[in-house]
Structure formats: C-alpha cells, structure tokens
Motif scaffolding. Structure first.
Motif, mmCIF file in Angstrom:
data_model
loop_
_atom_site.group_PDB
_atom_site.id
_atom_site.type_symbol
_atom_site.label_atom_id
_atom_site.label_comp_id
_atom_site.label_asym_id
_atom_site.label_seq_id
_atom_site.Cartn_x
_atom_site.Cartn_y
_atom_site.Cartn_z
ATOM 1 N N GLU A 22 0.833 -1.201 0.000
ATOM 2 C CA GLU A 22 0.000 0.000 0.000
ATOM 3 C C GLU A 22 0.869 1.253 0.000
ATOM 4 N N GLN A 23 1.970 1.223 0.762
ATOM 5 C CA GLN A 23 2.867 2.369 0.789
ATOM 6 C C GLN A 23 3.503 2.594 -0.575
ATOM 7 N N GLN A 24 3.880 1.498 -1.254
ATOM 8 C CA GLN A 24 4.438 1.614 -2.599
ATOM 9 C C GLN A 24 3.426 2.252 -3.548
ATOM 10 N N ILE A 25 2.173 1.826 -3.428
ATOM 11 C CA ILE A 25 1.125 2.375 -4.297
ATOM 12 C C ILE A 25 0.908 3.857 -3.997
ATOM 13 N N LEU A 26 0.871 4.223 -2.730
ATOM 14 C CA LEU A 26 0.673 5.626 -2.362
ATOM 15 C C LEU A 26 1.817 6.491 -2.862
ATOM 16 N N ASP A 27 3.047 6.011 -2.741
ATOM 17 C CA ASP A 27 4.198 6.783 -3.223
ATOM 18 C C ASP A 27 4.101 7.019 -4.728
ATOM 19 N N ALA A 28 3.751 5.960 -5.468
ATOM 20 C CA ALA A 28 3.631 6.091 -6.916
ATOM 21 C C ALA A 28 2.453 6.985 -7.293
ATOM 22 N N ALA A 29 1.358 6.861 -6.560
ATOM 23 C CA ALA A 29 0.166 7.660 -6.860
ATOM 24 C C ALA A 29 0.388 9.135 -6.537
ATOM 25 N N LEU A 30 1.092 9.438 -5.469
ATOM 26 C CA LEU A 30 1.408 10.831 -5.143
ATOM 27 C C LEU A 30 2.192 11.482 -6.269
ATOM 28 N N GLU A 31 3.133 10.743 -6.827
ATOM 29 C CA GLU A 31 3.922 11.254 -7.947
ATOM 30 C C GLU A 31 3.037 11.484 -9.175
ATOM 31 N N GLU A 32 2.224 10.494 -9.518
ATOM 32 C CA GLU A 32 1.376 10.577 -10.706
ATOM 33 C C GLU A 32 0.312 11.670 -10.566
ATOM 34 N N PHE A 33 -0.375 11.693 -9.427
ATOM 35 C CA PHE A 33 -1.411 12.702 -9.220
ATOM 36 C C PHE A 33 -0.800 14.101 -9.107
ATOM 37 N N GLY A 34 0.347 14.209 -8.431
ATOM 38 C CA GLY A 34 0.986 15.503 -8.288
ATOM 39 C C GLY A 34 1.479 16.059 -9.610
ATOM 40 N N ARG A 35 1.939 15.187 -10.492
ATOM 41 C CA ARG A 35 2.442 15.620 -11.806
ATOM 42 C C ARG A 35 1.310 16.013 -12.750
ATOM 43 N N HIS A 36 0.255 15.203 -12.780
ATOM 44 C CA HIS A 36 -0.749 15.333 -13.830
ATOM 45 C C HIS A 36 -2.121 15.781 -13.356
ATOM 46 N N GLY A 37 -2.360 15.778 -12.042
ATOM 47 C CA GLY A 37 -3.681 16.092 -11.540
ATOM 48 C C GLY A 37 -4.587 14.882 -11.616
ATOM 49 N N HIS A 38 -5.673 14.920 -10.860
ATOM 50 C CA HIS A 38 -6.585 13.780 -10.789
ATOM 51 C C HIS A 38 -7.140 13.416 -12.162
ATOM 52 N N ALA A 39 -7.575 14.410 -12.924
ATOM 53 C CA ALA A 39 -8.268 14.140 -14.180
ATOM 54 C C ALA A 39 -7.376 13.428 -15.191
ATOM 55 N N ALA A 40 -6.123 13.837 -15.297
ATOM 56 C CA ALA A 40 -5.240 13.285 -16.326
ATOM 57 C C ALA A 40 -4.379 12.132 -15.830
ATOM 58 N N ALA A 41 -4.377 11.876 -14.538
ATOM 59 C CA ALA A 41 -3.538 10.803 -13.995
ATOM 60 C C ALA A 41 -4.016 9.440 -14.486
ATOM 61 N N TRP A 116 2.978 18.074 -2.885
ATOM 62 C CA TRP A 116 2.355 19.321 -2.445
ATOM 63 C C TRP A 116 1.130 19.647 -3.298
ATOM 64 N N PHE A 117 1.227 19.386 -4.602
ATOM 65 C CA PHE A 117 0.174 19.796 -5.518
ATOM 66 C C PHE A 117 -1.028 18.855 -5.512
ATOM 67 N N VAL A 118 -0.918 17.742 -4.795
ATOM 68 C CA VAL A 118 -2.082 16.876 -4.624
ATOM 69 C C VAL A 118 -3.146 17.603 -3.794
ATOM 70 N N LEU A 119 -2.713 18.474 -2.898
ATOM 71 C CA LEU A 119 -3.658 19.255 -2.093
ATOM 72 C C LEU A 119 -4.260 20.412 -2.877
ATOM 73 N N TYR A 120 -3.601 20.826 -3.947
ATOM 74 C CA TYR A 120 -4.010 22.032 -4.670
ATOM 75 C C TYR A 120 -4.332 21.720 -6.138
ATOM 76 N N ASP A 121 -5.091 20.678 -6.365
ATOM 77 C CA ASP A 121 -5.430 20.206 -7.704
ATOM 78 C C ASP A 121 -6.753 20.823 -8.155
ATOM 79 N N ARG A 122 -6.698 21.665 -9.176
ATOM 80 C CA ARG A 122 -7.897 22.349 -9.650
ATOM 81 C C ARG A 122 -8.769 21.465 -10.537
ATOM 82 N N SER A 123 -8.273 20.288 -10.877
ATOM 83 C CA SER A 123 -9.076 19.404 -11.723
ATOM 84 C C SER A 123 -10.057 18.558 -10.902
ATOM 85 N N LEU A 124 -10.003 18.654 -9.589
ATOM 86 C CA LEU A 124 -10.913 17.869 -8.746
ATOM 87 C C LEU A 124 -12.350 18.366 -8.897
ATOM 88 N N ARG A 125 -13.266 17.433 -9.008
ATOM 89 C CA ARG A 125 -14.673 17.771 -9.161
ATOM 90 C C ARG A 125 -15.259 18.172 -7.810
#
Length: 208
Positions: A22-41, A116-125
């Motif tokens: 689960e920690q591995q998944i969270l680390d990878a997801a933080l990177e993906e979501f932080g880079r691309h935002g929720h919508a494009a991840a 950091w940008f996972v908290l500030y994602d403007r693509s979130l519905r």
C-alpha cells in the motif's frame, strides 16, 4: 553451468506485506497525481510504477477517487505536522519563521516534491471524495499559514485583518511557486533550496 539467481520479492508480488505494498502504491500515486492532476492521472501508470496489476489498485482503494483521497490523507497530516513543528520551534523569533517553515517543507517533500500539488489540484470535481479530502487538509494548512502571517504583521504593529488575509494568500502562492521551481531543478537538494530561500528572503527584507 548456470548459477541460480537469488529470488527477491518484486513490488506487488505475494512476498510483499500488504502494508508495504500500500505504501508503494501511495508513493507512486502521489507522484502521478501531483504531476498530472486527478483528471489526467493514469491508474495504469501507477500500477506499472509499482509492478502490480491495475485491478489490484481497485481492490485496495476501491476507485481512482478512493486512491486520490488516500494520498491526500497520507500527505496532508505530514505536511501539517511539519509546519506546526517548524512554527513551534521558531518561538518568538518571527523574522525567521518563513525560512523555518520553508526549510521544513522542503525536507518533508524531499523525494516526493509533487505531493504538495495533490492538495491544490484544480481538476478535482467539486463535492467529490478527493475534493472534500483535499479541501479539508488545505484549509488546515491555510489556517496555519494565517496564524503565521498574522503573527508576522503583529510583530510590526499591524493588526489589520485584511492585510493578514492578503499576506496569507501571497505566502501560500509563494510556497507553491517555490516548490514548482524546485521540481524544475531536480539537481537541488532540500538543504540547497533552504540556503537559496534564506538568500532570497534576506534580499526581500533588505529591499523593503
């Protein structure tokens, strides 16, 4: 004659404890979501990074929204605690407070700068599970920022609440801008960013 290669569990194999996976998944997801935002991840990209199947992500977290919310709930409290500890350690030395908080954030984000940008994602519905989770933690971070900026102004004899609110927005934007700049310069460590910001803050104070 061939020598048998020692077998070590890959990420996502049955040899990896669930908590570690689960920690591995969270680390990878933080990177993906932080880079691309929720919508494009991409959930497929997250699975590939970890070395698991995409269905496993849904087994663990239920949905893309569920994984995003888990990421927010993972990183949000860590950033909040980091800021609280930095502010407490600064004590009454308000002049050094901005640098202390920045240094603490850089250290907390070393190796996961996009988080950091996972908290500030403007693509979130609006109204969605990840939007609600991000908003909750963002408001907590903003409340701390408001406390710090108000204290800085009071130290200068300024109790104007609108000044304090404006300065809070300037500060939050500045933190995001600096972290974005840091991402664009991966060769710089957290300590190097801390030293750079000390110089920049000194320049601002001198100019003012």
């Amino acid at each position: 004659m061939t020598t048998a290669r020692a077998s070590t569990p890959r990420a996502g194999t049955k040899g990896v404890p669930r908590a570690d996976r689960e920690q591995q998944i969270l680390d990878a997801a933080l990177e993906e979501f932080g880079r691309h935002g929720h919508a494009a991840a991409s959930m497929a990209e997250i699975a590939t990074r970890v070395g698991v199947t995409k269905p496993l992500l849904y087994t663990y977290f239920g949905s893309k929204d569920g994984l995003y919310a888990a990421c927010v709930d993972h990183i949000g409290p860590r950033l909040l605690t980091t800021m609280e500890e930095a502010m407490a350690a600064s004590g009454s030395g308000q002049e050094g407070l901005p640098h202390a908080v920045l240094t603490a954030l850089f250290r907390a984000l070393e190796g996961r700068r996009h988080a950091w940008f996972v908290l500030y994602d403007r693509s979130l519905r609006a109204g969605s599970e990840p939007w609600s989770a991000a908003r909750r933690h963002r408001e907590a971070v903003d409340a701390l920022a408001a406390t710090g900026t108000a204290a800085l102004l009071r130290a200068q004899g300024n109790d104007d609440c609108l000044d304090a609110d404006a300065l809070k927005h300037i500060w939050t934007g500045t933190v995001g801008a600096l972290i974005g700049w840091w991402i664009a310069h991966p060769e710089l460590s957290a300590e190097e960013m801390s030293a750079r910001c000390a110089r920049l803050l000194a320049a601002v104070r001198t100019g003012v």
